[in-house]
Design an enzyme around this catalytic site. Structure first.
Site, PDB file in Angstrom:
ATOM      1  N   VAL A 132      75.621  39.981  50.831  1.00  0.00           N
ATOM      2  CA  VAL A 132      75.299  38.553  50.844  1.00  0.00           C
ATOM      3  C   VAL A 132      75.958  37.881  49.645  1.00  0.00           C
ATOM      4  CG1 VAL A 132      73.056  38.852  49.656  1.00  0.00           C
ATOM      5  CG2 VAL A 132      73.449  36.835  51.032  1.00  0.00           C
ATOM      6  N   GLY A 133      76.084  38.621  48.535  1.00  0.00           N
ATOM      7  CA  GLY A 133      76.749  38.072  47.348  1.00  0.00           C
ATOM      8  C   GLY A 133      78.251  38.025  47.592  1.00  0.00           C
TER       9      GLY A 133
ATOM     10  N   ARG B 172      66.686  32.466  49.810  1.00  0.00           N
ATOM     11  CA  ARG B 172      66.076  33.331  50.830  1.00  0.00           C
ATOM     12  C   ARG B 172      65.328  34.495  50.186  1.00  0.00           C
ATOM     13  NH1 ARG B 172      71.393  32.136  53.460  1.00  0.00           N
ATOM     14  NH2 ARG B 172      72.198  33.268  51.690  1.00  0.00           N
ATOM     15  N   ILE B 173      66.010  35.185  49.266  1.00  0.00           N
ATOM     16  CA  ILE B 173      65.393  36.388  48.679  1.00  0.00           C
ATOM     17  C   ILE B 173      64.276  36.003  47.715  1.00  0.00           C
ATOM     18  CG2 ILE B 173      65.828  38.437  47.250  1.00  0.00           C
ATOM     19  CD1 ILE B 173      68.649  38.558  48.572  1.00  0.00           C
TER      20      ILE B 173
ATOM     21  N   ARG C 163      68.891  24.766  41.175  1.00  0.00           N
ATOM     22  CA  ARG C 163      69.614  23.490  41.264  1.00  0.00           C
ATOM     23  C   ARG C 163      68.748  22.382  41.855  1.00  0.00           C
ATOM     24  NH1 ARG C 163      75.004  25.912  43.610  1.00  0.00           N
ATOM     25  NH2 ARG C 163      76.003  26.608  41.707  1.00  0.00           N
TER      26      ARG C 163
ATOM     27  N   SER D 173      72.106  33.339  42.548  1.00  0.00           N
ATOM     28  CA  SER D 173      73.464  33.872  42.712  1.00  0.00           C
ATOM     29  C   SER D 173      74.154  33.810  41.361  1.00  0.00           C
ATOM     30  CB  SER D 173      74.307  33.057  43.681  1.00  0.00           C
ATOM     31  OG  SER D 173      73.548  32.351  44.570  1.00  0.00           O
TER      32      SER D 173
ATOM     33  N   ARG E  28      72.572  39.534  39.875  1.00  0.00           N
ATOM     34  CA  ARG E  28      73.796  40.198  39.446  1.00  0.00           C
ATOM     35  C   ARG E  28      73.658  40.520  37.959  1.00  0.00           C
ATOM     36  NH1 ARG E  28      74.600  41.309  44.003  1.00  0.00           N
ATOM     37  NH2 ARG E  28      76.378  40.749  45.310  1.00  0.00           N
TER      38      ARG E  28
ATOM     39  N   ASP F 135      67.823  45.997  38.800  1.00  0.00           N
ATOM     40  CA  ASP F 135      68.481  46.703  39.918  1.00  0.00           C
ATOM     41  C   ASP F 135      69.991  46.475  39.859  1.00  0.00           C
ATOM     42  OD1 ASP F 135      68.700  48.225  42.294  1.00  0.00           O
ATOM     43  OD2 ASP F 135      68.798  46.389  43.488  1.00  0.00           O
TER      44      ASP F 135
ATOM     45  N   GLU G 260      78.571  48.397  36.684  1.00  0.00           N
ATOM     46  CA  GLU G 260      77.912  49.297  37.654  1.00  0.00           C
ATOM     47  C   GLU G 260      78.926  50.359  38.033  1.00  0.00           C
ATOM     48  OE1 GLU G 260      76.248  47.049  40.883  1.00  0.00           O
ATOM     49  OE2 GLU G 260      74.908  45.964  39.545  1.00  0.00           O
TER      50      GLU G 260
ATOM     51  N   HIS H  73      71.376  49.504  41.872  1.00  0.00           N
ATOM     52  CA  HIS H  73      71.718  48.448  42.842  1.00  0.00           C
ATOM     53  C   HIS H  73      71.385  48.888  44.275  1.00  0.00           C
ATOM     54  CE1 HIS H  73      74.584  44.779  43.475  1.00  0.00           C
ATOM     55  NE2 HIS H  73      73.605  44.804  44.372  1.00  0.00           N
TER      56      HIS H  73
ATOM     57  N   SER I 106      69.169  46.494  48.950  1.00  0.00           N
ATOM     58  CA  SER I 106      69.248  46.451  50.419  1.00  0.00           C
ATOM     59  C   SER I 106      69.279  47.843  51.049  1.00  0.00           C
ATOM     60  CB  SER I 106      70.501  45.671  50.838  1.00  0.00           C
ATOM     61  OG  SER I 106      71.678  46.328  50.399  1.00  0.00           O
TER      62      SER I 106
HETATM   63  O1  LIG Z   1      75.009  41.090  47.655  1.00  0.00           O
HETATM   64  C1  LIG Z   1      74.385  41.955  48.255  1.00  0.00           C
HETATM   65  O2  LIG Z   1      74.512  42.138  49.471  1.00  0.00           O
HETATM   66  C2  LIG Z   1      73.405  42.803  47.522  1.00  0.00           C
HETATM   67  O3  LIG Z   1      73.556  42.696  46.152  1.00  0.00           O
HETATM   68  C3  LIG Z   1      73.514  44.256  47.931  1.00  0.00           C
HETATM   69  O4  LIG Z   1      73.111  44.432  49.199  1.00  0.00           O
END
Ligand SMILES: O=C(O)[C@H](O)CO
Length: 328
Positions: A84-85, A164-165, A186, A217, A245, A269, A274, A293, A296
């Site tokens: 997603v990032g 969302r998260i 924001r 993000s 991140r 996490d 990394e 990390h 997910s």
């Molecule tokens: O950006 C992402 O998807 C998460 O950090 C790892 O699944």
């Protein structure tokens, strides 16, 4: 559009769950080459693998910049990232070249929120220390003042980045008896009303929260956000959790804050770099819990992510609507 009978060239930068790979081969439209390893593709192999590719299926560990786009050449139509990032993608360069981007929002929200809650509880209630003491014989008896931590009941939770998260984390934490939910970002989020979330400036969130959770993000505004000044405003009893991140946190300043007792504990996490080297100073601290990390990382979620990544890629190759396209 694909010339009749001609297969589109696709490069996949990692071994991914088989559901995603099956979808690519079942489509019968692409000639897939893959870095078939659980380790990230070395830069030279990435530059070679992407040559003349029509599509690139990549991971958050692959830096997709002008050099990669140049190596790919003008055929590249779509980049589909299994994440997603998208801070690993040089979005401006990609946009300039008219390349479409697919990503995987939503499908990993629950797994990531669940892991964030697990990390928060493990850090606040000192689970890794407890497990270690059982194993090393440090558990001599039940002790009224041993291994005490911090609970959520009656607490104030501050979420930085209520997307969302962040929202999914908040929903899971409230039933633990959280008294106040603060959030910064924001813009105010209408959906926060269902949890009585209060949109506040960081200058309010930081000193008033017992738990600060980072689910924002990585952007120029959030890079290095948690630094010496930030930690100096936190409560001495507060716990910081990062599942966004690594570079949102200045790790040298975090080490200082944790080792001097400026803040109580941190659970991360995500780190910089990394993997975090095993001799990193943060790993010497009992009040710092570091995970590799894995937000997910459930079998089901990673399977679904791989399918969505393949679907986005195929749609990009065909020039049709992607299930999840990043609007550049
Ligand atoms: O950006 C992402 O998807 C998460 O950090 C790892 O699944």
């Amino acid at each position: 559009m694909q010339a009749a009978g001609k297969l589109m060239k696709v490069f996949v930068t990692r071994r991914i769950p088989q559901e995603g790979m099956k979808l690519l081969s079942a489509a019968g439209e692409c000639e897939v080459s893959q870095w078939d390893s659980s380790e990230p593709v070395p830069r030279a192999e990435l530059l070679k693998g992407v040559e003349r590719a029509d599509g690139l299926l990549c991971m958050l560990t692959d830096k997709i910049d002008a050099e990669v786009l140049d190596a790919a050449g003008p055929n590249l139509k779509v980049i589909s990232t299994m994440s997603v990032g998208f801070d690993h993608l040089a979005v401006d360069e990609i946009k300039k070249r008219g390349i479409r981007v697919g990503y995987t929002p939503d499908v990993l929200t629950d797994a990531t929120a669940e892991l964030t809650v697990a990390l928060l509880l493990a850090t606040a209630r000192r689970l890794p220390e407890g497990v270690e003491e059982v194993k090393n014989g440090g558990w001599s008896s039940w002790d009224p003042i041993w291994l005490c931590g911090y609970g959520l009941s009656g607490s104030t939770v501050g979420i930085i980045g209520l997307g969302r998260i962040g929202m999914a984390v908040a929903k899971r934490l409230m039933p633990f008896g959280v008294k106040r939910l603060l959030y910064s970002g924001r813009t105010a989020k209408p959906q926060a009303a269902e949890l009585n979330g209060e949109f506040v400036p960081l200058d309010t969130l930081v000193p008033e929260s017992d738990f600060i959770v980072l689910t924002c993000s990585l952007t120029p505004e959030t890079q290095g956000l948690c630094d010496k000044a930030f930690f100096s405003k936190m409560k001495k009893t507060a716990v910081l959790i990062n599942s966004s991140r690594g570079t949102v946190v200045n790790q040298d300043d975090l080490y200082e804050a944790l080792s001097s007792g400026q803040i109580a504990a941190a659970g991360m996490d995500v780190t910089t770099p990394e993997p975090l080297p095993p001799n990193h100073p943060l790993l010497t601290l009992k009040n710092c819990v570091v995970l590799p990390h894995i937000g997910s990382a459930t079998y089901a979620t990673r399977g679904v992510m791989s399918v969505l990544t393949a679907q986005n890629l195929l749609a990009g190759l065909r020039g049709t609507e992607m299930p999840k396209e990043l609007v550049l």
